[in-house]
Design an enzyme around this catalytic site. Sequence first.
Site, PDB file in Angstrom:
ATOM      1  CB  SER A 185       2.985  -3.579 -27.153  1.00  0.00           C
ATOM      2  OG  SER A 185       2.861  -4.969 -27.350  1.00  0.00           O
ATOM      3  CE1 TYR A 191       4.541  -5.017 -22.108  1.00  0.00           C
ATOM      4  CE2 TYR A 191       3.151  -6.246 -23.617  1.00  0.00           C
ATOM      5  CZ  TYR A 191       4.237  -5.427 -23.394  1.00  0.00           C
ATOM      6  OH  TYR A 191       5.009  -5.023 -24.449  1.00  0.00           O
TER       7      TYR A 191
END
Length: 699
Positions: A576, A589
Amino acid sequence: MTQSARKTAIPNNWDDKAAKGLSEEQLLLYRSNLLGSDLRVTNYGGGNTSAKVMMKDPLTGKDVEVMWVKGSGGDLGSMKLDGFSTLYMEKLQALKGLYRGLAHEDEMVGYLPHCTFNLNPRAASIDTPLHAYIPVKHVDHVHPDSVIAIAATKNGEAITQKVFNGQLGWLPWQRPGYDLGLKLEAMYKSNPKLKGIMLGGHGFFTWGETSKECYENTLDVIQKAQDYIDSKDDGKPFGGPVISPLDAAQRREFASKLMPALRGKLSKVNRKIGHFNDSEEVLTFVGSKNAKALAALGTSCPDHFLRTKIFPMLVDINPAKDTAESMLASLDALLENYRKDYEAYYKRCANAASPALRDPYPVIILVPGIGMFSFANDKATARIAGEFYVNAINVMRGAAAMDEYVGLPEQEAFNIEYWALEEAKLQRMPKPKPLAARIALITGGAGGIGKATARRLLGEGAVVCLTDIDAKALEETEKEFHSKYGKDSVRVVTCNVTDEQSVIDSFKFCVREFGGLDILVSNAGISSASNYEDTTIEVWNKNISILATGYFLVSRSGYRVMLEQGLDGSVVFIASKNALAASPGAAAYCTAKAAEVHLARCLALEGAPRGIRVNVVNPDAVLRGSKIWQGDWKKERAEAYKLSEDQLEEHYRNRSLLKRSVFPEDIAEAVYFFAGDASAKSTANILNVDAGNNQSFTR
């Protein structure tokens, strides 16, 4: 096909209501599809059917006789009308004046295009003369195991006379071609009361004045052959059992251990895809007293050994005493012995005009107590090769029950396997796609990025195993992909990437289904958002468990498979933008995604000496189709930016330097780059697919 299924009577599925009103060519298709729907009648891609039909000549407008016959390639069970060649019968008859004898057989194939009716592009097969010169309107030629069993016995002609009461003629083995067509014609004309003709070691022809009569004649011959075999079968085939099969779970475990190494060693010429078969027929044969002697005789029907090679590799082990590890230790010697034997066969039989030696390694590997492994350039071919060897097993069983099984003489078999016309057909095959014979496993395969990646890899020729924790979504994805890409190209299995055994089992499943692994796409993920002070230990552990530990477990299992098979491989992590650029309200995250990137770097260091590359794709803001946006993540991200959920996609687009949205297909394109040879010199790299985010620049 189990023994009980084999003994079940072949049903007559002709439906007069369905056939009513069909034209002659439509009735031919109807008959062909019926015949091809039952593997006891003919094997996949085998056999051909024809009908001689009166039609208007497109140039003269006159009625002319046209033969519709199954064209080169294709399958009776699934073909459509465009699978038939159409040829002027008058021109086919005129070819007789050009025939110069057996020494010039092959040149007759070159004349067939000159006989084409109505510019039909479907190429005529080499069996065309065999149908043309039998002077009956409807002709079938199929390869049922029961009939080939009679054709492949030492006293096949006498047995044919006995079983069919003189209604079937007999022609000894001869390679299909023009001369055989003339012999079929001559035999019919000498005895027009014949119901059909048996071809030694090959199959049979039947005919009828109507399509229905032809169909029923074909079924009648097959059923009589099967009934006779059943009356002779003592229930102890192949001399009886000497090695008992392991139970199903043990067989699967053995296959999982064996297939990667076997695939790697069989891929010296080009990569292969594998198929495992532990059916009742296979286990009965490989564990029998006479298996070794029968396997060495080779197969009889040309359709069989063109797919399987003339003989298989039978491994001399007893799994009650020997382990998968002990077989692996002897694998190099086993394969080397096979290679030497095959090359010796080539040298004995080849002449100056023969095509060059092909891949000298086995297609079929038989392991007593375990089953059969087949390897080929794609999954469908590997599966079908295995099915053809099951046909050969059934033939050997039936022949041995009646009399004595005989394979084709070695030189005759070679002349088929290395036939110049077959070589020309191989040379005309389209160039393989970039990822042909590559095996991919994608975690999170039922989500937007996973599915888009699968589509991209499948479109370039790979086979794909999809894993996901969402069983329902995975089932829907499987149906969608099977419909579009075919059942051979896609497998699915549920997997929880945080559960070590679940991960291990999913890779074992992939290995059993395809043979190994070349491309691993670690994509399963979640998302979460909360202020740092509100982040619970449960949220933290869940992110680390799925996004860090999960990636470790998945890549470790994939890496082990790649090491076992000894081939180059590619691992791609879907990380990501947050792996490089922290975001407020998403500490768990972001941290887990950063761990993914560093894990990829560590694996890249160890994998490089083994030819295994590891790279990372960093998406950003892939809203459409992505499952991580289906929960609270979208709402939480919108709240973090003080926006409505509907405004979020525009916000991300405008935030990017290129002012473009990022879609799952964009991520799939990046994965394809890292999966294929275009990035063969890239490892430990990061490719941002974020439309330009200056916070996540790698430098």
